[in-house]
Design an enzyme around this catalytic site. Structure first.
Site, mmCIF file in Angstrom:
data_model
loop_
_atom_site.group_PDB
_atom_site.id
_atom_site.type_symbol
_atom_site.label_atom_id
_atom_site.label_comp_id
_atom_site.label_asym_id
_atom_site.label_seq_id
_atom_site.Cartn_x
_atom_site.Cartn_y
_atom_site.Cartn_z
ATOM 1 N N ASN A 216 0.871 -1.179 0.000
ATOM 2 C CA ASN A 216 0.000 0.000 0.000
ATOM 3 C C ASN A 216 0.904 1.224 0.000
ATOM 4 O O ASN A 216 2.049 1.142 0.452
ATOM 5 C CB ASN A 216 -0.818 0.058 1.293
ATOM 6 C CG ASN A 216 -1.886 -1.003 1.348
ATOM 7 O OD1 ASN A 216 -1.985 -1.840 0.457
ATOM 8 N ND2 ASN A 216 -2.663 -0.980 2.398
ATOM 9 N N PHE A 330 -6.096 2.886 12.621
ATOM 10 C CA PHE A 330 -6.274 3.952 11.642
ATOM 11 C C PHE A 330 -7.162 3.429 10.532
ATOM 12 O O PHE A 330 -7.198 2.226 10.270
ATOM 13 C CB PHE A 330 -4.918 4.402 11.079
ATOM 14 C CG PHE A 330 -4.312 5.518 11.885
ATOM 15 C CD1 PHE A 330 -3.933 5.302 13.198
ATOM 16 C CD2 PHE A 330 -4.157 6.779 11.343
ATOM 17 C CE1 PHE A 330 -3.396 6.328 13.966
ATOM 18 C CE2 PHE A 330 -3.621 7.815 12.094
ATOM 19 C CZ PHE A 330 -3.245 7.592 13.406
ATOM 20 N N LYS A 348 -13.085 -4.492 14.048
ATOM 21 C CA LYS A 348 -11.734 -4.839 14.518
ATOM 22 C C LYS A 348 -11.691 -5.033 16.030
ATOM 23 O O LYS A 348 -10.779 -5.663 16.557
ATOM 24 C CB LYS A 348 -10.749 -3.739 14.139
ATOM 25 C CG LYS A 348 -10.705 -3.437 12.656
ATOM 26 C CD LYS A 348 -9.444 -3.953 12.033
ATOM 27 C CE LYS A 348 -9.351 -3.501 10.593
ATOM 28 N NZ LYS A 348 -8.178 -4.024 9.918
HETATM 29 O O1 C5P Z 1 -8.840 -2.965 7.297
HETATM 30 P P1 C5P Z 1 -7.963 -1.804 7.082
HETATM 31 O O2 C5P Z 1 -6.648 -2.157 6.438
HETATM 32 O O3 C5P Z 1 -8.601 -0.623 6.403
HETATM 33 O O4 C5P Z 1 -7.670 -1.309 8.570
HETATM 34 C C1 C5P Z 1 -6.776 -0.309 8.858
HETATM 35 C C2 C5P Z 1 -6.259 -0.466 10.252
HETATM 36 O O5 C5P Z 1 -5.955 -1.819 10.547
HETATM 37 C C3 C5P Z 1 -4.946 0.265 10.456
HETATM 38 O O6 C5P Z 1 -4.868 0.647 11.827
HETATM 39 C C4 C5P Z 1 -3.924 -0.776 10.132
HETATM 40 O O7 C5P Z 1 -2.672 -0.512 10.755
HETATM 41 C C5 C5P Z 1 -4.565 -2.025 10.696
HETATM 42 N N1 C5P Z 1 -4.242 -3.257 9.976
HETATM 43 C C6 C5P Z 1 -3.459 -4.211 10.577
HETATM 44 N N2 C5P Z 1 -3.192 -5.389 9.924
HETATM 45 C C7 C5P Z 1 -3.710 -5.616 8.699
HETATM 46 C C8 C5P Z 1 -4.502 -4.650 8.077
HETATM 47 C C9 C5P Z 1 -4.745 -3.477 8.727
HETATM 48 O O8 C5P Z 1 -2.990 -3.976 11.680
HETATM 49 N N3 C5P Z 1 -3.429 -6.751 8.103
#
Ligand code: C5P
Length: 411
Positions: A216, A330, A348
Site C-alpha cells: 500500500n 487507523f 476490529k
Molecule cells: O482494514 P484496514 O486495512 O482498512 O484497517 C486499517 C487499520 O488496521 C490500520 O490501523 C492498520 O494498521 C490495521 N491493519 C493491521 N493489519 C492488517 C490490516 C490493517 O494492523 N493486516
C-alpha cells in the site's frame, strides 16, 4: 531541597547556539533557569545573534566565555571548535532561524556555529523562531524534515503574536517549555512515563518474487510523528516499521520489518500498555512466493493466487490478558469516512479509530504529505479535527492518550 539536586539537568553541559532572531533575548532568562538547575551552559553567539544580545550579558549569566565569530586563533588553540562541540552533553540552537536551519540541513559550515554543528557527535535540539510565512515556506518544511531525519529534536515553535506584527506559528517556544524539553531529554518524564507504547508504521512489502512486491502507499510520516509525540510525553516507545525512507527516530526503539507476518511477529514479542496501528499493512500476499523472477511471456499472464495477511490490529484487539489497555487503529478512507470508520472500529474490536480522509478531491492529499485531516472515533462518538500538520495531529493524539490514562487512574 534545591532545584540543583532535583533537576535532571544537574551536572549536565549544554552548548547553546544563539541565532539572530528577536527572540534571542529570551536566552538570557533561559541561561539563568538552566544554571539554577545546575546545568553548565557555554554559548556560541552568531554574528546576527550579536545584534540582539551582547556577549557581555551572556557571559555574565553563563559564567563562561562566550564564543563568537571573532573567535581568535588564540581561542582556537585553547578551545578548538571540535572540542567546543564535543565537550557538551547536548547542543541546543535557540532561536534557530530559517537560515541556520537551512545551513544545518545542507551541512554548510561557514561560521563558528555551523562548523561546531557539523563537527559534533552529540545530540542536537533546535527551538525554531521565525515569521510564520518563513516557517510554512516549502523550503523550511523540507529543511525541518531533513533535520528530523538527521535525528535532531525540535522544540516548538508556538503560535501567537510575532515580533514582525503578524500572528501565526513561529514564536520561540516558551522558556519553561524549553527547560522541560531539556529535562525530558535527560530523564524522560511526562504524563506517559512508565507506559510502553507500541506503534506500527509505514507499509509492508509482500514479495511476489525477488524483484516484485504488493504494497500500500504509505510514507510512514504520520506513524513516526506519533512515535515522537508519545516519546516526548515520557512514554517508552517501540516503533515497528515497514520499509520507509525515514531515519530511526531518536530515543525510540525502532524495529524494521518487511512483511505483515514479520510485523505481527515483532509486536507479539512486545507486551504494551497502548498499541497504535498506523501501518498500511498489505491485505494480501501471494500464496506462493517465487524463488526466481517470474518471466514475462508474450500472450500469457501469470496467475497469482492471493491469501489474506494476518490482521494485526484485530489480533491485538482480541480480549485476553495480553491485550493493551488502549488499542488504536487507523482507517484510510476515500468515502463515507465516519460511517466506514465507525463500522471498522466495531469489526476490529479496537478502542479508537483515527479516520483519515485520503481522497484528494480537494487537492490536499494526505499520502506522503506533511498534513493530514482526521476524525477520532471512540465509544463516546466522533470528533472531527481540522486539517493540520502531521506533527500537530500526532501531538493531539498523544495528549488524548495521556488524558485517557489520567482519567482511568483517577477512578
Ligand atoms: O482494514 P484496514 O486495512 O482498512 O484497517 C486499517 C487499520 O488496521 C490500520 O490501523 C492498520 O494498521 C490495521 N491493519 C493491521 N493489519 C492488517 C490490516 C490493517 O494492523 N493486516
Amino acid at each position: 531541597m534545591t532545584l540543583k539536586s532535583t533537576s535532571a539537568l544537574s551536572g549536565k553541559r549544554l552548548l547553546l547556539i544563539i541565532g539572530g532572531g528577536i527572540a534571542a533575548y529570551k536566552c538570557l532568562d533561559l541561561i539563568r533557569r538552566l544554571r539554577e538547575r545546575g546545568m553548565a551552559v557555554r554559548v556560541i553567539l552568531t554574528r546576527a545573534g550579536e545584534k540582539f544580545v551582547t556577549p557581555l550579558a551572556l557571559g555574565s549569566l553563563s559564567g563562561e566565555k562566550v564564543y563568537t565569530d571573532l573567535f581568535s586563533l588564540t581561542d582556537e588553540a585553547a578551545m578548538g571548535h571540535i572540542r567546543l562541540s564535543r565537550e557538551a552533553d547536548l547542543i541546543l540552537v535557540a532561536p534557530a532561524t530559517a537560515n541556520i536551519m537551512a545551513k544545518m540541513a545542507a551541512g554548510i559550515a561557514d561560521n563558528l556555529a555551523t562548523t561546531a554543528l557539523l563537527a559534533t557527535d552529540k545530540p542536537v535540539m533546535i527551538a525554531p523562531s521565525m515569521n510564520s510565512r518563513m516557517w510554512s515556506h516549502r523550503a523550511s518544511r523540507r529543511n525541518l524534515d531533513q533535520l528530523r531525519q538527521d535525528g535532531i529534536r525540535v522544540i516548538g515553535p508556538g503560535s501567537g503574536d510575532l515580533a514582525c506584527g503578524e500572528v501565526g506559528v513561529g514564536r520561540l517556544a516558551e522558556v519553561d517549555d524549553i527547560v522541560t524539553a531539556l529535562e525530558n531529554f535527560f530523564v524522560p518524564t511526562g504524563p506517559l512515563t512508565g507506559k510502553h507504547i507500541l506503534i506500527t508504521a509505514g507499509p509492508t512489502h509482500e514479495a511476489i518474487d525477488p524483484v516484485r512486491y504488493i504494497a500500500n502507499i504509505s510514507s510512514g510520516k504520520q506513524g513516526y510523528a506519533i512515535a515522537r509525540a508519545l516519546r516526548d510525553l515520557g512514554a517508552r516507545v517501540s516503533l515497528i516499521s515497514g520499509p520507509t525512507t525515514l531515519a530511526d527516530p531518536d530515543g525510540i526503539e525502532t524495529i524494521r520489518v518487511t512483511s505483515a507476518r514479520q510485523m505481527l511477529a515483532a509486536q507479539q514479542a512486545l507486551p504494551a500498555d497502548v498499541a497504535v496501528c498506523v501501518a498500511a499493512v498489505a491485505d494480501w500476499r501471494v500464496a506462493a512466493e517465487q524463488g526466481q523472477k517470474i518471466k514475462k511471456q508474450d500472450g500469457s499472464l501469470p496467475t497469482l493466487p492471493l491469501v489474506e495477511n494476518p490482521d494485526i490490529l484485530a489480533m491485538l484487539s482480541q480480549k485476553n490478558d495480553q491485550r493493551p489497555g488502549l488499542v488504536i487503529g487507523f482507517a484510510a478512507e476515500t468515502e463515507n469516512i465516519s460511517a466506514n470508520a465507525t463500522a471498522k472500529r466495531a469489526r476490529k474490536g479496537c478502542d479508537w479509530i483515527v479516520a483519515n480522509d485520503v481522497s484528494s478531491h480537494d487537492g490536499q492529499g494526505v499520502m506522503g504529505s506533511d498534513h493530514n485531516r482526521v476524525s477520532l472515533i471512540t465509544a463516546a462518538g466522533i470528533e472531527d479535527w481540522d486539517r493540520a500538520p502531521k506533527d500537530d495531529i500526532a501531538a493531539r493524539l498523544a495528549r488524548k492518550i495521556a488524558a485517557f490514562f489520567m482519567a482511568r487512574e483517577e477512578l
